[in-house]
Design an enzyme around this catalytic site. Structure first.
Site, PDB file in Angstrom:
ATOM      1  N   GLY A   1       1.129  -1.116   0.251  1.00  0.00           N
ATOM      2  CA  GLY A   1       0.005  -0.563   0.370  1.00  0.00           C
ATOM      3  C   GLY A   1       1.024   1.241   0.122  1.00  0.00           C
TER       4      GLY A   1
ATOM      5  N   ASN B   1      -2.307  -8.356  12.044  1.00  0.00           N
ATOM      6  CA  ASN B   1      -1.514  -7.220  10.867  1.00  0.00           C
ATOM      7  C   ASN B   1      -1.165  -6.102  11.886  1.00  0.00           C
ATOM      8  OD1 ASN B   1      -0.835  -5.688   9.399  1.00  0.00           O
ATOM      9  ND2 ASN B   1      -2.108  -7.474   8.441  1.00  0.00           N
TER      10      ASN B   1
ATOM     11  N   GLY C   1       0.042  -0.808   9.976  1.00  0.00           N
ATOM     12  CA  GLY C   1      -0.102   0.646   9.501  1.00  0.00           C
ATOM     13  C   GLY C   1       0.285   1.093   8.213  1.00  0.00           C
TER      14      GLY C   1
ATOM     15  N   ASN D   1      -1.184  -0.568  -4.919  1.00  0.00           N
ATOM     16  CA  ASN D   1      -1.815  -0.249  -4.460  1.00  0.00           C
ATOM     17  C   ASN D   1      -2.147   0.590  -3.506  1.00  0.00           C
ATOM     18  OD1 ASN D   1      -2.641  -0.715  -1.260  1.00  0.00           O
ATOM     19  ND2 ASN D   1      -3.663  -2.156  -1.763  1.00  0.00           N
TER      20      ASN D   1
ATOM     21  N   CYS E   1      -8.014  -0.339   4.466  1.00  0.00           N
ATOM     22  CA  CYS E   1      -7.241  -1.050   6.083  1.00  0.00           C
ATOM     23  C   CYS E   1      -7.745  -0.599   7.501  1.00  0.00           C
ATOM     24  CB  CYS E   1      -5.629   0.208   5.756  1.00  0.00           C
ATOM     25  SG  CYS E   1      -4.513  -0.372   6.879  1.00  0.00           S
TER      26      CYS E   1
ATOM     27  N   LYS F   1     -11.003  -2.120  -3.348  1.00  0.00           N
ATOM     28  CA  LYS F   1     -10.546  -2.958  -1.843  1.00  0.00           C
ATOM     29  C   LYS F   1     -11.353  -2.812  -1.022  1.00  0.00           C
ATOM     30  CE  LYS F   1      -7.381  -5.652   0.102  1.00  0.00           C
ATOM     31  NZ  LYS F   1      -5.791  -6.220  -0.116  1.00  0.00           N
TER      32      LYS F   1
ATOM     33  N   ILE G   1     -11.295 -10.070   0.558  1.00  0.00           N
ATOM     34  CA  ILE G   1     -12.014  -9.461   1.061  1.00  0.00           C
ATOM     35  C   ILE G   1     -10.222  -8.476   1.774  1.00  0.00           C
ATOM     36  CG2 ILE G   1     -13.357 -10.442   2.048  1.00  0.00           C
ATOM     37  CD1 ILE G   1     -12.070 -11.577   4.327  1.00  0.00           C
ATOM     38  N   ASN G   2     -10.799  -7.424   2.098  1.00  0.00           N
ATOM     39  CA  ASN G   2      -9.315  -7.333   3.307  1.00  0.00           C
ATOM     40  C   ASN G   2      -9.138  -7.884   4.936  1.00  0.00           C
ATOM     41  OD1 ASN G   2      -7.356  -5.445   4.824  1.00  0.00           O
ATOM     42  ND2 ASN G   2      -7.852  -3.779   2.945  1.00  0.00           N
ATOM     43  N   THR G   3      -8.514  -7.507   5.584  1.00  0.00           N
ATOM     44  CA  THR G   3      -8.347  -8.126   6.490  1.00  0.00           C
ATOM     45  C   THR G   3      -9.750  -7.394   8.065  1.00  0.00           C
ATOM     46  OG1 THR G   3      -6.882  -6.278   7.323  1.00  0.00           O
ATOM     47  CG2 THR G   3      -6.045  -8.308   6.575  1.00  0.00           C
TER      48      THR G   3
END
Ligand SMILES: Cc1cc2nc3c(=O)[nH]c(=O)nc-3n(C[C@H](O)[C@H](O)[C@H](O)COP(=O)(O)OP(=O)(O)OC[C@H]3O[C@@H](n4cnc5c(N)ncnc54)[C@H](O)[C@@H]3O)c2cc1C
Ligand SMILES: Cc1cc2nc3c(=O)[nH]c(=O)nc-3n(C[C@H](O)[C@H](O)[C@H](O)COP(=O)(O)OP(=O)(O)OC[C@H]3O[C@@H](n4cnc5c(N)ncnc54)[C@H](O)[C@@H]3O)c2cc1C
Ligand SMILES: Cc1cc2nc3c(=O)[nH]c(=O)nc-3n(C[C@H](O)[C@H](O)[C@H](O)COP(=O)(O)O)c2cc1C
Ligand SMILES: Cc1cc2nc3c(=O)[nH]c(=O)nc-3n(C[C@H](O)[C@H](O)[C@H](O)COP(=O)(O)O)c2cc1C
Ligand code: FES
Ligand code: FES
Lengths: 257, 303, 303, 257
Positions: C46, C69, C72, C99, C129, C164, C190-192
């Site tokens: 990112g 994770n 950041g 990204n 994020c 995303k 998916i993101n987290t």
């Protein structure tokens, strides 16, 4: 009483490609187990236990035998267990087959990996048992010596004729019925086979028990995931393979599809 | 000396370990492994007003460190629970939490009313079942609806009311605050995360219901996070669950803010899990000089 | 014959397997294991407008079948990406997905503008994020904001725009529809999932950021469900990710509706995972008489 | 070049309670490995690999040694691996220690399970190395014979005096400095130990390298989770233990707390 524990494997054999036969020393379980019951077997690294039928019980030796085929990742992991390894099982589970009084005649029908539970039940009838088992081909054939040792009439079928009779177990079953009608029929195998055998038994007025499969979690009747459709007194309802089964009176099973 | 008895929402539990609703039936099966009196309590299978057949099978799919289920609240109805299960359960010397689910607000209230005067110790109002079309998650994903159903049940029940929250939401703290504002005496979380598995050979979902609820160790970090957030957002006690499999997990959940814990899917892997967890917690207290486990609740110190 | 090349959103990928943003850096490290040309593409770490130091450590915690994770978005800023990383990446014969993440709508647009005229094949706008205070998940959990930031980027970019999505929402289909309506050419998900772990010895969160993003096999069933829902809700292509570790997983994700897949945390367990997955997919096509993998996309037949 | 593979364990020893020494046959890795580098070791059933320092390298035999302590579930699982088992590792990782030219003198300081990487680096200096290692008590002492075999001056400290000198490695280190100043100091162990050694080295104007720990995921520098605060030319910034380290110039490390 259900038992859970880690028990030693006292022998392990490969019966055919990807089919293993393990004998487990677990006297408390062997003492209570009956033909047609099953064990919930833990496979390391997998969250759910795998249900495997108890193939045979030796109450004197205090052992049970599980015969299983590698079908996916969990059974593959189980196949890595060797003699002297500990295996984590919950057993004996389910209701098991109903055994008629001495002298009655039984036909035991196994299709493929549905054959193992027929060992235990055929033993109850000895020479009064006829075992019909069917496999894809000669190299998939298992347990025939066990049936012979029991003294049972042993009829082998293969889909491709590479061993025994060329044809399905249902054909051999019909042929047997033409000779003599048994007092009871036991069957375990693919749904379509069970459905056909059920139909034949109904037409011939023979009492028949079938052993069903369903995906399981608890294995003891608490979580209600292992549902199958059954019917009793004209009423349809959900039963649970692990507790109400795995053995059902064939008339009570709703075979759809 | 028992160091793990807890008072949760006015109810005394001999230990804070409670099999989760739907994973333990009414205790009959697991009683074959150990006496139910070893448990802090039992959250019984979700009960509806009338008998429910649930969803067609298969109802379970394995996942990495977890499982999906799509039981869909199969149960015999509240009358059968009261007349057949409860009389048996009351003899077991453990707390009884009745888990209830209705398709309408009125049904939820009616269910709660029926349980007045019974031996049930606590009501767990399930507004988060992902496996039923009406009610269930539909109640638990909207603050207003969640508040309204809580209020309706609170108005009629004489029991302590715990509301069970869904993790399938953008802000679980908003829902928690709403049910608190509407009279909930406690919240329990998390119910299952909605998931899916597909059989690549048949190209069909493994579950006949297509989707199902994810539980087991896989969801544990999500559950800890949500319990921590909710415990910091409301004043009422929080019962924590989701993926607890060991006593260490249970301690972690209590540090995050849970006053008691429920253990679900882990029981399928190890029927003795709840008992082992309680024993582990007792040992933990002894070894760490903790007079009572309640002392640790919510004591995680964030950075 | 290559049976696994795909056209995703107008871009030709030699195979549908793409290391996920943040798990593969800019490819420099994994190039020591295999040539990057084996990959369908790379979604690079990112990128923000300016250099970011990210969060303090520890930034990782293990979980059952997964990990949290809290990096950041540590990165060197978009200029460094364009001047230092991109010239290297363009020589690798693989597709490059940039990204990007901004703290404001304007920043997102500025980032996208800067990438106009570069060799980047596609933009992946990260509105999900969980590890940054501004932007990030704040953008991805509100339909209107998600739509607005998509529109702002779409208005200025000349590249195909993929957005995303965050799984930490009540309805991911609503967000997907909103970004589609505002010009997104594709979505990735998916993101987290937001999660937490606590060290029971120190009674402190393991992550210095207290909470972090859950990924790895644990989240796979949630990801499959969301990809399936979103693929059925929008007309634009879906890039699927979340817990993919084997070629079977990748096939499952494509059956659910993913036109291509990203592989993240699994790479940490096995650096060769993306290559093995692509090889497995090719074999799967050969053995099942599938001329091209695209044929299976979204073909799961629900019950 | 990083290598990933499953390599055979050629020997396994217990060095102390819960501390194991395994030697792995991996010639390609052994050829490239340098003292101070590490391996990312897969533990079955656990998602993340465990970083373990390369204790020693035998380029002729094609082996590396890993010495690790059981600290949690993952290292416990690793401890079940025996001779002839395969171990899945990625190595050699990280930068390793800087080795000065022949004839220079080094002091190598290890605290507890920070001691293993000192074997490899002490070997580079042989008789010109002084190894100071500290442990909780006598039963935790490991690797002293290895240091002696290398020819290094070997100073043992224990916190409780149950073996060697009663006291911390920092005390022994100061005492050594009073005798002779080395050209370089290497240290691995708890953060507070590294901090104190760094301070002593600074006061004495000695170049010092420390090996740091941080939780890791990729181990190769791609995921950026293994952050540590460093300073260079007055500028503070984040470095990554797996790629920029695990060995850092002690002056560049920001020790907080
Ligand atoms: C009562 C009963 C008795 C059985 N007896 C035997 C036996 O004696 N020998 C034998 O080889 N097999 C038997 N089976 C089938 C056996 O349980 C499955 O082959 C096995 O679970 C597959 O596991 P896997 O990890 O290899 O497959 P995977 O597909 O990797 O398993 C994934 C999940 O699906 C479940 N599952 C997959 N197939 C089946 C199935 N057919 N039945 C139930 N669950 C399934 C698994 O248990 C697991 O939870 C029996 C099944 C039941 C229900
Ligand atoms: C570069 C480096 C070299 C190391 N060399 C050695 C060595 O030679 N011998 C040795 O015994 N130990 C060494 N360690 C420490 C070793 O990595 C941890 O003890 C081990 O990861 C603990 O794993 P576990 O499963 O037992 O603990 P758990 O607490 O169950 O592990 C949970 C997670 O935390 C991580 N973790 C826990 N403690 C540490 C730690 N101290 N450092 C990094 N990650 C940690 C684990 O890797 C895992 O991801 C080293 C660490 C690093 C970073
Ligand atoms: C098979 C099964 C059935 C469940 N049935 C119910 C239910 O009837 N009512 C309810 O509130 N939760 C039900 N749940 C959710 C659990 O009570 C619990 O919230 C969830 O499984 C998370 O905990 P776990 O990860 O420990 O299983 C069920 C879970 C499973 C696995
Ligand atoms: C260490 C790490 C760093 C990540 N950084 C980013 C990022 O910078 N941008 C982003 O969009 N997603 C980031 N992600 C999320 C992944 O791209 C991916 O969406 C998620 O991990 C789910 O996939 P997986 O389960 O295969 O890892 C990161 C994930 C991890 C594990
Ligand atoms: S598997 Fe739980 S009820 Fe049958
Ligand atoms: S562990 Fe991934 S960058 Fe260090």
């Amino acid at each position: 009483m259900y038992k859970q524990g880690k028990y030693p494997i006292v022998s392990k054999k490969a019966l055919a490609k990807g089919v293993f036969d393990i004998e487990i020393y677990c006297p408390h379980i062997a003492k209570e187990a009956r033909a047609g019951q099953f064990a919930q077997v833990a496979a390391e690294g997998f969250f759910l236990r795998r249900p495997i039928s108890i193939c045979d019980i030796d109450k004197n030796k205090g052992t049970i035998r599980l015969v299983f085929e590698v079908r996916g990742h969990g059974t593959d992991k189980l196949s890595e267990l060797n003699k002297d390894c500990l295996i984590d099982i919950i057993a004996p589970l389910g209701n098991g087959f109903k055994v008629l009084e001495k002298g009655k005649k039984a036909i035991c029908i196994g299709g493929g990996i549905g054959t193992p539970p027929m060992v235990g039940i055929a033993k109850e009838y000895g020479e009064n048992a006829t075992v019909i088992s069917g496999f894809r081909n000669a190299s998939a054939v298992i347990l025939q010596e066990d049936f012979k040792a029991i003294g049972a009439d042993t009829i082998l079928c293969t889909d491709d004729g590479s061993a025994g009779i060329h044809g399905f177990v249902t054909d051999a079953f019909k042929a047997e019925l033409n000779k003599e009608k048994p007092d009871i029929v036991y069957a375990c195998g693919p749904m379509v086979m069970l459905k056909n055998i059920t139909k034949i038994c109904e037409e011939n007025g023979i009492y028949c028990q079938v052993s069903l499969e369903q995906r399981m979690a608890c294995g003891v009747g608490a979580c209600l995931v292992c549902v199958c459709r059954t019917v009793k007194d004209g009423q349809e309802f959900n039963s649970h393979v692990c507790k109400d089964g795995p053995v059902f009176d064939s008339k009570e099973v709703l075979f759809h599809e | 000396m028992n160091r793990i008895n807890v008072n949760f929402c006015g109810v005394e539990f001999k230990n804070p370990v409670i099999p989760a609703s739907g994973t333990f039936g009414y205790g009959r099966e697991y009683e074959q492994f150990y006496p139910l009196s070893k448990l802090g309590g039992i959250s019984v299978k979700g009960t509806t007003l009338h008998r429910r057949e649930g969803n067609p099978g298969p109802r379970v799919a394995e996942t990495p460190s977890g499982m999906l289920n799509s039981v869909g609240l199969q149960n015999g109805g509240v009358d059968k629970f009261i007349n057949y299960e409860l009389p048996n359960l009351v003899t077991k010397d453990t707390r009884i939490i009745a888990n209830i689910a209705g398709s309408t607000v009125e049904e939820c209230a009616e269910l709660a009313e029926k349980l007045n005067g019974t031996a049930v110790d606590m009501i767990e109002l399930n507004i988060s079942c992902p496996n039923v079309k009406q009610g269930g998650a539909a109640f638990g994903t909207d603050c207003n609806v969640a508040g309204a159903v809580t209020r309706a049940v609170k108005d009629v029940t004489e029991k302590p009311l715990m509301v069970k929250l869904s993790p399938n939401v953008t802000s679980i703290t908003d829902i928690a605050r709403s049910v608190e504002a509407n009279g909930a005496d406690a919240v329990s979380l998390i119910n299952t995360l909605l998931g899916m598995r597909i059989d690549i050979k048949t190209r069909r979902p493994i579950l006949k219901n297509n989707v199902g609820g994810l539980s087991g160790p896989a969801v544990f970090p999500v559950a800890v996070r949500m319990v921590w957030q909710v415990a910091n957002a409301v004043k009422i006690p929080v019962m924590g669950m989701g993926g607890i499999a060991t006593w260490e997990d249970a301690i972690e959940m209590m540090l995050a803010g849970a006053g008691a814990v429920q253990v679900g899917a882990a029981i399928f892997a190890d029927p003795y899990a709840p008992v082992k967890i309680a024993e582990g917690m007792q040992r933990f207290c002894e070894e760490n000089g903790i007079a009572n486990i309640s002392e640790i609740v919510g004591t995680v110190k964030p950075w």
